[in-house]
Design an enzyme around this catalytic site. Structure first.
Site, PDB file in Angstrom:
ATOM      1  N   LYS A  34       0.927  -1.275   0.131  1.00  0.00           N
ATOM      2  CA  LYS A  34       0.017  -0.014  -0.062  1.00  0.00           C
ATOM      3  C   LYS A  34       0.991   1.174   0.073  1.00  0.00           C
ATOM      4  O   LYS A  34       0.808   2.133  -0.794  1.00  0.00           O
ATOM      5  CB  LYS A  34      -0.745   0.031   1.332  1.00  0.00           C
ATOM      6  CG  LYS A  34      -1.447   1.295   1.367  1.00  0.00           C
ATOM      7  CD  LYS A  34      -2.172   1.226   2.784  1.00  0.00           C
ATOM      8  CE  LYS A  34      -2.713   2.622   3.014  1.00  0.00           C
ATOM      9  NZ  LYS A  34      -3.917   3.098   2.348  1.00  0.00           N
ATOM     10  N   ARG A  68      -6.324   0.297  -0.737  1.00  0.00           N
ATOM     11  CA  ARG A  68      -7.143   0.316   0.282  1.00  0.00           C
ATOM     12  C   ARG A  68      -7.409  -0.995   1.314  1.00  0.00           C
ATOM     13  O   ARG A  68      -7.499  -2.024   0.549  1.00  0.00           O
ATOM     14  CB  ARG A  68      -8.456   0.791   0.017  1.00  0.00           C
ATOM     15  CG  ARG A  68      -8.292   2.332  -0.649  1.00  0.00           C
ATOM     16  CD  ARG A  68      -8.129   3.264   0.438  1.00  0.00           C
ATOM     17  NE  ARG A  68      -7.899   4.836  -0.383  1.00  0.00           N
ATOM     18  CZ  ARG A  68      -7.687   5.814   0.217  1.00  0.00           C
ATOM     19  NH1 ARG A  68      -7.713   5.782   1.698  1.00  0.00           N
ATOM     20  NH2 ARG A  68      -7.635   7.006  -0.290  1.00  0.00           N
ATOM     21  N   TRP A 104     -18.270  -7.992   7.434  1.00  0.00           N
ATOM     22  CA  TRP A 104     -16.969  -7.097   7.345  1.00  0.00           C
ATOM     23  C   TRP A 104     -16.241  -7.501   8.560  1.00  0.00           C
ATOM     24  O   TRP A 104     -15.117  -6.803   8.910  1.00  0.00           O
ATOM     25  CB  TRP A 104     -16.908  -5.667   6.927  1.00  0.00           C
ATOM     26  CG  TRP A 104     -17.628  -5.339   5.765  1.00  0.00           C
ATOM     27  CD1 TRP A 104     -17.864  -6.341   4.594  1.00  0.00           C
ATOM     28  CD2 TRP A 104     -17.876  -4.088   5.181  1.00  0.00           C
ATOM     29  NE1 TRP A 104     -18.249  -5.851   3.538  1.00  0.00           N
ATOM     30  CE2 TRP A 104     -18.145  -4.323   3.737  1.00  0.00           C
ATOM     31  CE3 TRP A 104     -17.916  -2.851   5.349  1.00  0.00           C
ATOM     32  CZ2 TRP A 104     -18.720  -3.416   2.749  1.00  0.00           C
ATOM     33  CZ3 TRP A 104     -18.325  -1.954   4.912  1.00  0.00           C
ATOM     34  CH2 TRP A 104     -18.848  -2.212   3.306  1.00  0.00           C
ATOM     35  N   HIS A 141     -14.833   6.899  -5.774  1.00  0.00           N
ATOM     36  CA  HIS A 141     -13.581   6.258  -5.582  1.00  0.00           C
ATOM     37  C   HIS A 141     -12.360   6.920  -6.604  1.00  0.00           C
ATOM     38  O   HIS A 141     -11.413   6.318  -6.699  1.00  0.00           O
ATOM     39  CB  HIS A 141     -13.547   4.688  -5.981  1.00  0.00           C
ATOM     40  CG  HIS A 141     -14.204   4.043  -4.711  1.00  0.00           C
ATOM     41  ND1 HIS A 141     -15.590   4.000  -4.599  1.00  0.00           N
ATOM     42  CD2 HIS A 141     -13.465   3.331  -3.885  1.00  0.00           C
ATOM     43  CE1 HIS A 141     -15.697   3.275  -3.245  1.00  0.00           C
ATOM     44  NE2 HIS A 141     -14.526   2.703  -2.997  1.00  0.00           N
TER      45      HIS A 141
END
Ligand SMILES: CN1c2c(nc(N)[nH]c2=O)NC[C@@H]1CNc1ccc(C(=O)N[C@@H](CCC(=O)N[C@@H](CCC(=O)N[C@@H](CCC(=O)O)C(=O)O)C(=O)O)C(=O)O)cc1
Ligand SMILES: N[C@@H](CCS)C(=O)O
Ligand SMILES: [Zn+2]
Length: 767
Positions: free
Chosen positions: A19, A526, A572, A705
């Site tokens: 990332k 992300r 989640w 996004h």
């Protein structure tokens, strides 16, 4: 001899190194070479981890700088024409994933659509296909990365997305003629697969893992012919290669009728999600030579494997087909579990001892193999594993009699609002006095570096709670003022106090623990850190009331309280595997019901309970779906109905195809649903019209996004198109989703445009 295998390793690494690398490249802080070198180093490290653990079949080409489906689109040259004039190949690749706006160079392209990868929280890039799509091998990443590992002395099994799933997971592009079916491109796609596989064979690959996860879904009859054609063609073209066919996340179901007869050399079973498939597949492959990969180690959860049970399963398969034909594996790629438990220093030691992250799962796989190939060699590990399971089963940490009693006391009225929508809508409008085309946002405002650093400092003890709260309140003040200035009608507090919309509540509810480094890739760079539900869930205190009341005190405009719904909280999180998911969800719903009720009592006029994951949680096979939708809808209703008619209940959904759960969406009976829409080509709106959706609805006007600012004209024509399907008095104006990933500059520009579009619409409303 039975062997050990992995299907895919998490890409981010122990501390989200990937990332950081990719984001540094995007920010121009490192150059292309540094990106290439950094990623190469991470791959080498991950291969070494797998080799050192003793895994025999190690994957390559599972690594990706953004998304593996995007990689395949790139490799096969399936690049939509709007990206054609981006000169650099790497920029083009990332532009497909996240859009690119470079006004000086005349470049302004939105990203391709993202969709949930089956029932996971991972998003893939959706391929766009039309008769004009011309496949060609424009990149050799699978071969390059195979050779990269080979140069390190590691023989890998390259992973490629199979041709049928590659097309099936895409969509027809908006300029494709009506009636065009992307599966008709299979004939022109196969030669490119053949070219790639021939190159892999020439490079020395012995096995190739071909993922066809589409096989976990109900498939129409034509798929039998697609698979037969595809696999006859590609296996014949690379006769020295052995083909390992992997589907995961569910049962093969009726697809097995044709899969077992394909000319492949190994078939993988997700023995966690589909334990029944073990015996079914074994009986179908009797008398053949193909190997059976038994995915006994759960790639979708973080609990320690029950090694004794897995060894028994593997031995049963060995007894049926012989040990040379058996491979022990995770149920699916380990992409969906965090890197390693080793970094977790703060977690409750008892609970940590019940868990295994990816690196630990590799060791579990190897232990299962050793227990069979060298009996006695791993007895101490097996004893320790059995002990951990026994401790977990009997731990007093898990069970809460009060929660059990509250669950038993639920009655049917707990699933209903006081009045029907039309009555509520009138009472709410009297109170809120909103204009036509009311504007709102979905909840979060930019989570800037400053916000994250402030939270990090507080967590490290470098600032006090009072200082942190003061900082958060000042962010809320700025956000409220900002919303008033840009002209929004219903405000939000901005979610600055939340690290994540699920993790934050997990940190506040009982029955949850959370990790420090348990990151899982969600999309692109992300990541999310799913909290872990280990016991009965309850609410020890009001979690959001103070913040919402504070935000409301700053404005006369209505403030929307903001919560995450029970199904999304479940979906989640890493969840307990010792009780049905429905039971855990009802527990979360009960906790949220108290929060919703407290918010309403505190005078918050509207409350949004986000359920973006409700579609994602839909079981993959139709025969399992009704039961899920029943408890999912009831959980939402349980959480949201303990409020007066005047309280406006909102919900929000994003990044899924909602068409097939429409009746369930209506049954949620929310007063308003804001829903991701801007890239859905009106398909979604047709469904709202078709099913006669009766409540308020805010289809997103722009994609959040991408850093790209949507011009007002673009949103205006989108709103006009939407208005053809949705009655004006039900229509809200909002972005697709929350704005946490955006910067303030683009947020301001986009929202100003959006509010301007709503204002213009009001001056000439469509009836
Ligand atoms: C709406 N979405 C969500 C999904 N799943 C969730 N669990 N949550 C969601 O919101 N699934 C579907 C979509 C996916 N969308 C997103 C959108 C954005 C992110 C995201 O931005 N993730 C962040 C991590 C968020 C977080 O937890 N941050 C923490 C820790 C921050 C941090 O990294 N701190 C640094 C120090 C600060 C700094 O230098 O920046 C550190 O620890 O080193 C926090 O805010 O406290 C991401 O960065 O990837 C995910 C899914
Ligand atoms: N309220 C959340 C929803 C994301 S799906 C947000 O705005 O980020
Ligand atoms: Zn969303």
């Amino acid at each position: 001899m039975v062997s050990s295998s992995n299907l895919g390793f998490p890409r981010m690494s122990a501390n989200r190194e990937l990332k950081k690398l990719v984001e540094a490249y995007w920010a121009g802080k490192v150059d292309h070479q540094a990106l290439v070198d950094g990623a190469k180093e991470l791959r080498a490290l991950h291969w070494k981890i797998q080799k050192d653990a003793g895994i025999e079949f190690i994957p390559s080409n599972d690594y990706s700088l953004y998304d593996h489906v995007l990689d395949h689109l790139f490799v096969f040259g399936a690049i939509p024409s709007r990206y054609a004039n981006i000169p650099s190949s790497t920029d083009k690749y990332f532009a497909m994933g996240r859009g690119l706006q470079r006004p000086a160079e005349g470049i302004d392209v939105p990203a391709m659509e993202m969709k949930k990868w089956f029932d996971t929280n991972y998003h893939y890039i959706v391929g766009e296909f039309s008769p004009a799509t011309k496949f060609h091998l424009q990149d050799t990443k699978p071969v390059d990365q195979y050779l990269e590992a080979k140069a390190l002395g590691i023989q890998t099994r390259p992973v490629i997305l199979g041709p049928v799933s590659f097309l099936a997971l895409g969509k027809e592009s908006s300029d494709a003629p009506a009636g065009f079916d992307r599966m008709s491109l299979l004939d022109s796609l196969l030669p490119v697969y053949v070219e790639l596989l021939t190159k892999l064979q020439a490079a020395g690959a012995e096995w190739v893992q071909v993922d066809e996860p589409i096989l976990a879904l109900d498939r129409p009859a034509e798929y039998k012919a697609y698979f037969a054609k595809a696999y006859t063609t590609i296996t014949a073209a690379a006769p020295q290669l052995k083909f390992f066919l992997a589907s995961y996340f569910g049962r093969y179901s009726s697809n097995l009728d044709f899969v077992a007869d394909l000319p492949i050399h190994a078939i993988h079973i997700d023995a966690v999600r589909a334990p029944g498939d073990v015996d079914i597949v074994v009986s179908r492959v009797q008398g053949k030579t193909l190997k059976v990969s038994v995915g006994v180690v759960n790639g979708r959860n973080i609990w320690k494997n029950n090694l004794a049970q897995s060894i028994e399963t593997v031995k049963r398969v060995i007894a049926a087909v012989g040990s040379d034909r058996v491979i022990v594996a995770p149920s699916c790629s380990l992409l969906h579990t965090p890197h390693s438990l080793a970094s977790e220093k703060k977690m409750d030691a008892q609970i940590k001892n019940w868990m295994a992250f990816s690196v630990e799962k590799l060791h579990e796989i190897v232990t299962i193999v050793k227990a069979i190939t060298a009996p006695g060699s791993v007895d101490a590990i097996l004893a320790e594993n059995a002990h951990a399971h026994e401790l977990r089963k009997t731990s007093p940490l898990i069970h809460n009699p009060e929660v059990q009693a509250e669950l038993k006391a639920i009655v049917p009225e707990n699933f209903r609002r006081q009045s029907k929508f039309e009555v509520r809508a009138q009472k709410q409008q009297q109170k809120l006095n909103l204009p036509l085309y009311p504007t709102t946002t979905v909840g979060s405002f930019p989570q800037t570096k400053e916000v994250r650093v402030a939270r990090q400092k507080f967590k490290k003890g470098e600032t006090t709670l009072a200082q942190y709260n003061e900082f958060i309140n000042s962010e809320i003040q700025k956000a409220v003022k900002f919303q008033e200035e840009v002209g929004l009608d219903m405000l939000v507090h901005g979610e600055f106090e939340r690290n994540d919309m699920v993790e934050y509540f997990g940190e506040n509810l009982k029955g949850y623990v959370f990790s420090e480094y348990g990151w899982v890739q969600s999309y692109g760079s992300r990541c999310v850190k799913p909290p872990i539900i280990f016991g009965d869930v309850s609410r020890p205190y009001a979690m959001t009331v103070e913040t919402s009341v504070y935000a409301q005190s700053l404005t006369k405009l209505p403030m929307k309280g903001m919560l995450t719904g029970p199904v999304t909280m479940l979906q989640w999180s890493f969840v307990r595997d010792d009780q049905p998911r429905s039971e855990t969800t009802y527990q979360i719903a009960l906790a949220l019901r108290k929060e919703v009720s407290d918010l309403a009592k505190a005078g918050i006029p509207a409350i949004q309970i986000d359920e973006p994951a409700i579609r994602e949680g839909l079981p993959l096979l139709k025969e399992d779906q009704d039961a899920y939708l029943d408890w999912a809808v009831k959980s939402f209703l349980l959480a949201t109905t303990d409020v007066p008619d005047e309280t406006q209940i909102h919900t929000h959904m994003c990044y899924s195809d909602f068409n097939d759960i429409f009746p369930a969406i209506q049954a949620l009976d929310a007063d308003c649903i804001t829903i991701e829409n801007s890239k859905s080509d009106l398909k979604l709106l047709r469904a709202f019209e078709k099913y006669g959706y009766t409540n308020g609805i805010g289809p997103g006007l722009y994609d959040i996004h991408s850093p790209r600012v949507p011009p007002a004209d673009e949103m205006k024509s989108r709103l006009n198109a939407i208005n053809k399907y949705i009655k004006t008095n039900l229509l809200w104006v909002n972005p697709d989703c929350g704005l946490k990933t955006r910067g303030w500059t683009e947020t301001e520009a986009a929202l100003r445009n959006m509010c301007e579009v709503a204002k213009q619409a009001r001056s000439a409303p469509i009836a």
